[in-house]
Write an enzyme that holds these catalytic residues in place. Sequence first.
Site, mmCIF file in Angstrom:
data_model
loop_
_atom_site.group_PDB
_atom_site.id
_atom_site.type_symbol
_atom_site.label_atom_id
_atom_site.label_comp_id
_atom_site.label_asym_id
_atom_site.label_seq_id
_atom_site.Cartn_x
_atom_site.Cartn_y
_atom_site.Cartn_z
ATOM 1 N N GLU A 33 52.343 58.591 -50.909
ATOM 2 C CA GLU A 33 51.550 57.843 -49.935
ATOM 3 C C GLU A 33 52.423 56.756 -49.323
ATOM 4 O O GLU A 33 52.990 55.924 -50.043
ATOM 5 C CB GLU A 33 50.321 57.223 -50.610
ATOM 6 C CG GLU A 33 49.437 56.433 -49.658
ATOM 7 C CD GLU A 33 48.254 55.781 -50.359
ATOM 8 O OE1 GLU A 33 47.501 55.056 -49.671
ATOM 9 O OE2 GLU A 33 48.082 55.990 -51.582
ATOM 10 N N ASP A 44 42.968 45.968 -49.821
ATOM 11 C CA ASP A 44 44.136 45.796 -50.680
ATOM 12 C C ASP A 44 44.159 44.435 -51.346
ATOM 13 O O ASP A 44 43.781 43.421 -50.750
ATOM 14 C CB ASP A 44 45.420 45.998 -49.869
ATOM 15 C CG ASP A 44 45.644 47.452 -49.517
ATOM 16 O OD1 ASP A 44 45.561 48.280 -50.437
ATOM 17 O OD2 ASP A 44 45.886 47.764 -48.336
ATOM 18 N N TYR A 149 39.938 61.000 -52.441
ATOM 19 C CA TYR A 149 40.462 59.790 -53.081
ATOM 20 C C TYR A 149 39.304 59.124 -53.823
ATOM 21 O O TYR A 149 38.409 58.560 -53.213
ATOM 22 C CB TYR A 149 41.028 58.871 -52.006
ATOM 23 C CG TYR A 149 41.863 57.709 -52.485
ATOM 24 C CD1 TYR A 149 41.456 56.899 -53.545
ATOM 25 C CD2 TYR A 149 43.055 57.385 -51.851
ATOM 26 C CE1 TYR A 149 42.222 55.825 -53.964
ATOM 27 C CE2 TYR A 149 43.834 56.324 -52.259
ATOM 28 C CZ TYR A 149 43.409 55.546 -53.305
ATOM 29 O OH TYR A 149 44.168 54.475 -53.716
#
Length: 237
Positions: A33, A44, A149
């Site tokens: 990734e 994040d 995911y």
Amino acid sequence: MTKLLMPYITGGVVAGWTAYLRAFEDAGADLIEVGLPFSDPTVDGPTIQEASDAALARGATPGSILAEVAADPVTIPLVASTYANLALRPGFGDALTAAGVTGLIVPDLPLDELDQLQVPGIAVSLLASPATPDDRLAEIGKRSQGFVYAVSVMGITGERDRLAPSAATLATRLKQITDLPILIGFGISSPEQAAEAAEVADGVIVGAAVMRRILDGASPATLGAFVGTLRAALDVR
């Protein structure tokens, strides 16, 4: 069945960063990734935010990162990840294809707005969280490409000292509604956690634990050795 290993790197984080891609490949990663840094990375945590800030301070752009990827290719699949503000720009899909990138993750793009993403030929993998209701989970499973995911825990990316129990529950739910590989991410920080996640999923995504080491100055060889420990843990489970 071989369990899949996808380490993450923020593109442009340091000079010569593509050497880490080759180190990951040599260490047994199945895919990589590559984060295209954005100024407001909402999902994040501190480590990836720090890496994004470092890359942007060096002048990294999606175009420069993809040009470096194209100039120094690896043989395993590359999956770009970035935010909708960048991914929805005209020509983005063509730029990914030209660089040899075959997959894409856009964590802040709602499922209802997926049709706005024009990236023909690129496999778009969608995120599912422990809080995703069953009907929406089924739609994610149906519309994902490549893999799903599975976000192990509600929250942001970052290293954690244990795998959240919610990861196993989510992986089990996803297995019931899709045949795509289920990769668990968010918080996988050690070989032991990777092996635990692989008991219920088809593989793992390791981001903050990799980036923390790069930000602390680890060489490609050192990072390759760390990825190798993750590979070994997945192989002996």
